[in-house]
Motif scaffolding. Structure first.
Motif, PDB file in Angstrom:
ATOM      1  N   UNK A 163       0.827  -1.209   0.000  1.00 42.01           N
ATOM      2  CA  UNK A 163       0.000   0.000   0.000  1.00 42.01           C
ATOM      3  C   UNK A 163       0.860   1.257   0.000  1.00 42.01           C
ATOM      4  N   UNK A 164       1.984   1.202   0.693  1.00 48.72           N
ATOM      5  CA  UNK A 164       2.894   2.343   0.731  1.00 48.72           C
ATOM      6  C   UNK A 164       3.449   2.636  -0.656  1.00 48.72           C
ATOM      7  N   UNK A 165       3.796   1.577  -1.381  1.00 47.84           N
ATOM      8  CA  UNK A 165       4.315   1.776  -2.736  1.00 47.84           C
ATOM      9  C   UNK A 165       3.264   2.401  -3.642  1.00 47.84           C
ATOM     10  N   UNK A 166       2.006   1.952  -3.528  1.00 41.72           N
ATOM     11  CA  UNK A 166       0.938   2.530  -4.341  1.00 41.72           C
ATOM     12  C   UNK A 166       0.720   3.988  -3.985  1.00 41.72           C
ATOM     13  N   UNK A 167       0.755   4.299  -2.692  1.00 42.29           N
ATOM     14  CA  UNK A 167       0.482   5.667  -2.247  1.00 42.29           C
ATOM     15  C   UNK A 167       1.574   6.643  -2.672  1.00 42.29           C
ATOM     16  N   UNK A 168       2.810   6.160  -2.817  1.00 38.86           N
ATOM     17  CA  UNK A 168       3.912   7.066  -3.153  1.00 38.86           C
ATOM     18  C   UNK A 168       4.304   7.006  -4.618  1.00 38.86           C
ATOM     19  N   UNK A 169       3.608   6.221  -5.418  1.00 35.86           N
ATOM     20  CA  UNK A 169       3.987   6.069  -6.825  1.00 35.86           C
ATOM     21  C   UNK A 169       3.626   7.315  -7.625  1.00 35.86           C
ATOM     22  N   UNK A 170       4.526   7.697  -8.497  1.00 27.88           N
ATOM     23  CA  UNK A 170       4.292   8.817  -9.413  1.00 27.88           C
ATOM     24  C   UNK A 170       4.896   8.460 -10.765  1.00 27.88           C
ATOM     25  N   UNK A 171       4.450   9.161 -11.801  1.00 26.51           N
ATOM     26  CA  UNK A 171       4.889   8.821 -13.161  1.00 26.51           C
ATOM     27  C   UNK A 171       4.851  10.072 -14.025  1.00 26.51           C
ATOM     28  N   UNK A 172       5.518   9.979 -15.171  1.00 28.75           N
ATOM     29  CA  UNK A 172       5.465  11.037 -16.172  1.00 28.75           C
ATOM     30  C   UNK A 172       6.032  10.501 -17.475  1.00 28.75           C
ATOM     31  N   UNK A 173       5.640  11.118 -18.562  1.00 28.94           N
ATOM     32  CA  UNK A 173       6.219  10.838 -19.880  1.00 28.94           C
ATOM     33  C   UNK A 173       7.117  12.022 -20.214  1.00 28.94           C
ATOM     34  N   UNK A 174       8.428  11.795 -20.090  1.00 32.17           N
ATOM     35  CA  UNK A 174       9.404  12.858 -20.274  1.00 32.17           C
ATOM     36  C   UNK A 174      10.248  12.534 -21.498  1.00 32.17           C
ATOM     37  N   UNK A 175      10.140  13.372 -22.507  1.00 32.96           N
ATOM     38  CA  UNK A 175      10.867  13.098 -23.737  1.00 32.96           C
ATOM     39  C   UNK A 175      10.274  11.884 -24.436  1.00 32.96           C
ATOM     40  N   UNK A 176      11.080  10.851 -24.591  1.00 35.87           N
ATOM     41  CA  UNK A 176      10.638   9.648 -25.292  1.00 35.87           C
ATOM     42  C   UNK A 176      10.579   8.435 -24.375  1.00 35.87           C
ATOM     43  N   UNK A 177      10.405   8.668 -23.063  1.00 40.88           N
ATOM     44  CA  UNK A 177      10.350   7.546 -22.151  1.00 40.88           C
ATOM     45  C   UNK A 177       9.332   7.794 -21.047  1.00 40.88           C
ATOM     46  N   UNK A 178       8.801   6.667 -20.553  1.00 42.34           N
ATOM     47  CA  UNK A 178       7.892   6.689 -19.406  1.00 42.34           C
ATOM     48  C   UNK A 178       8.714   6.424 -18.151  1.00 42.34           C
ATOM     49  N   UNK A 179       8.616   7.326 -17.193  1.00 38.60           N
ATOM     50  CA  UNK A 179       9.339   7.183 -15.935  1.00 38.60           C
ATOM     51  C   UNK A 179       8.341   6.914 -14.822  1.00 38.60           C
ATOM     52  N   UNK A 180       8.634   5.905 -14.011  1.00 39.86           N
ATOM     53  CA  UNK A 180       7.790   5.545 -12.872  1.00 39.86           C
ATOM     54  C   UNK A 180       8.689   5.449 -11.653  1.00 39.86           C
ATOM     55  N   UNK A 181       8.302   6.104 -10.576  1.00 44.99           N
ATOM     56  CA  UNK A 181       9.095   6.025  -9.351  1.00 44.99           C
ATOM     57  C   UNK A 181       8.163   5.873  -8.149  1.00 44.99           C
ATOM     58  N   UNK A 182       8.686   5.273  -7.109  1.00 39.21           N
ATOM     59  CA  UNK A 182       7.917   5.061  -5.892  1.00 39.21           C
ATOM     60  C   UNK A 182       8.872   5.050  -4.715  1.00 39.21           C
ATOM     61  N   UNK A 183       8.324   5.241  -3.533  1.00 40.76           N
ATOM     62  CA  UNK A 183       9.135   5.242  -2.322  1.00 40.76           C
ATOM     63  C   UNK A 183       9.567   6.633  -1.918  1.00 40.76           C
ATOM     64  N   UNK A 184       9.876   6.777  -0.629  1.00 39.15           N
ATOM     65  CA  UNK A 184      10.363   8.059  -0.097  1.00 39.15           C
ATOM     66  C   UNK A 184      11.766   7.874   0.476  1.00 39.15           C
ATOM     67  N   UNK A 185      11.927   6.922   1.383  1.00 37.92           N
ATOM     68  CA  UNK A 185      13.248   6.684   1.970  1.00 37.92           C
ATOM     69  C   UNK A 185      14.158   5.976   0.965  1.00 37.92           C
ATOM     70  N   UNK A 186      13.644   4.962   0.291  1.00 37.16           N
ATOM     71  CA  UNK A 186      14.371   4.295  -0.779  1.00 37.16           C
ATOM     72  C   UNK A 186      13.576   4.483  -2.058  1.00 37.16           C
TER      73      UNK A 186
END
Length: 521
Positions: free
Chosen positions: A81-104
């Motif tokens: 649930x923590x990973x879902x709550x902190x997940x964010x994404x964007x399409x920057x240039x020609x790639x999809x970036x997905x990141x999650x987590x705060x401490x790691x």
């Protein structure tokens, strides 16, 4: 030949950029939508912890162990649930970036040009919350490389549109599974009656597992209800002829239960199925409780499989599996198929296949397929005899005259081996490889030659003595094996198949100088 890199997951801080594209977050209701699937996943992981309770008897497990198991389960659920709550994404240039987590912080980078398919799901809980899930798949052949659980339909639409824009494709179609778009061409639909027939003719391991899982409850019911009645009426039950009648009734009841379970599974998975052509893509949607929408790029189709078991052929339909380079690996055919059309009437099957593979001729059944090598029949007969002996000999030893009935498998196995060999065939054209195998379950595989990754020849000890072998063709995430051919011809095909050739028709090509024996009558 296509070579699709696998997106990698790395742990790093975001690299500073100028004019950075802002990150987008999932919906605030995303953790609620993820609660049910995450709980199910954690429950399956710790299901094995209940096994020792069976051997522990009435004492059960110590309370300390239950506390440890429960704590670990809660920690895993909280982490998900923590990973879902902190997940964010964007399409920057020609790639999809997905990141999650705060401490790691974990970041994933997926090249938009490498995206093979996008899948939109709307489970029951997500539908109640007004959310959808988006899966982004590349050629890795494993799980979805990007799984965004808990998007609003508008955000999902924007994400798919951005990925298609990077690839230079048209705007995205409707996102919510089941929504129709004006101007789309419907290629195939599945009615309720057809789905019930599909389920009734698809008795596989999954259906047997579901039925076997309920045997414990059935046994308890038998001991509580049926056994006392049988003891009270034993004289009538034990009368001559009643055993055979009871066995027949039990077999018919079991078969009906299997059909019922299989039909229900088919309806749950494919209810309201519809396959439409959007121009550059094919979109399939279906499902009763969980609506699933799969979008496949036409240019990425690498393999099409026509599945026609004998019973379905008699009923006048078959199934079509469409695989791309992003197909997910699995043991069942339904897991491997990226896009599965469950019910395709025989009359419209050639036209639908040409939608997937335009290079196919009008009548796939009329293709001049080359037969399997004649010596392959002898090899199949030896295997059939060996299997029959392994089953019948122990049965005769333990059960005497009744066990000797198992020797009746021998002529049945020999006949099955002949039918399987007789209806095998293969063909290589400028653009395609066509392989047909099996009689009882006939499967015709069409592979795009431009998608071939590698070709290998295999020759076992028995095949070496006969001078035959098999040729295996690998594409990204899947493979197909040609029927037995002469070893000289197999070596020739290894050199010939991987070459890219100009697509100028469906003319068969062969290996000059290779032995091509005629089929046995």
């Amino acid at each position: 030949m296509s070579s699709e890199p696998v997106p990698v997951s790395v742990s790093s801080e975001a690299v500073p950029r100028t004019n950075e594209v802002p990150w987008k977050r999932l919906s605030a209701k995303a953790p609620l939508a993820a609660l049910v699937p995450l709980t199910s996943t954690v429950g399956r992981v710790f299901l094995g912890a209940l096994l020792p309770t069976y051997f522990a008897g009435e004492r059960g497990l110590p309370v300390v162990l239950w506390v440890i198991v429960g704590t670990l389960a809660l920690v895993m659920l909280a982490a998900g649930l923590y990973e879902v709550a902190t997940l964010s994404y964007r399409v920057d240039g020609r790639q999809l970036e997905i990141r999650s987590g705060i401490f790691t912080r974990t970041s994933r980078f997926i090249e938009a040009a490498r995206v093979q398919n996008t899948e939109v799901l709307q489970p029951f809980v997500s539908k109640l919350l007004g959310l959808v899930e988006v899966k982004v798949e590349t050629a890795s052949g494993g799980k979805a490389d990007g799984h965004l659980r808990g998007l609003t339909p508008e955000d999902a639409q924007a994400l798919i549109h951005a990925l298609q824009a990077v690839r230079g494709e048209g705007p995205a179609a409707a996102v919510l599974p089941g929504e129709a778009v004006q101007g789309e061409r419907v290629l195939s639909e599945a009615r309720l009656g057809a789905l019930l027939l599909y389920g009734a003719t698809a008795l596989g391991v999954g259906v047997l597992a579901v039925v076997m899982g309920a045997l414990h409850e059935i046994t308890e019911t038998f001991h509580k209800l049926l056994l006392p009645w049988m003891e009270a009426h034993w004289e009538a039950v034990a009368a001559p002829g009643m055993r055979w009648m009871a066995a027949t009734v039990a077999a018919l009841a079991g078969l009906f239960t299997l059909w019922l379970v299989s039909g229900a599974r088919a309806v749950l998975r494919f209810h309201g199925f519809r396959l439409v052509d959007t121009g550059t893509h094919l979109r399939a949607v279906g499902g009763l409780i969980t609506r699933r929408q799969v979008t496949v790029r036409r240019a990425r189709i690498q393999q099409v499989v026509l599945d026609e078991p004998l019973l379905r052929r008699a009923l006048g339909f078959g199934s079509v599996e469409v695989e791309t380079a992003g197909v997910r690996a699995g043991n069942e055919a339904t897991e491997r198929a990226e896009l599965l059309v469950p019910v395709v009437p025989t009359a419209i099957m050639p036209g639908l296949l040409r939608e997937f593979v335009p290079e196919l001729p009008d009548a796939i059944d009329a293709l001049p397929l080359k037969p399997a090598h004649p010596k392959a029949l002898l090899r199949a007969r030896i295997r059939a005899v060996g299997l029959s002996v392994l089953v019948a000999a122990p049965a005769t030893w333990f059960w005497g005259a009744w066990g000797a009935l198992a020797w009746g498998l021998l002529p049945a196995q020999l006949m099955a081996a002949w039918f399987d060999w007789r209806f095998q065939g293969w063909l290589i054209t400028d653009a395609l490889v066509v392989v047909r195998q099996g009689f009882w379950r006939r499967r015709t595989t069409v592979v795009q030659r431009a998608r071939i990754q590698s070709v290998r020849a295999r020759q076992g000890p028995l095949e070496r003595g006969y001078g035959i072998g098999h040729v295996r063709i690998d594409v990204a995430g899947s493979h197909v094996v040609l029927p037995s051919v002469g070893w000289e011809e197999a070596q020739c095909l290894i050199d010939q198949l991987p070459a890219r050739r100009r697509v100028d028709g469906a003319h068969p090509i062969g290996c000059r100088g290779a032995n091509q024996p005629q089929a046995l009558v």
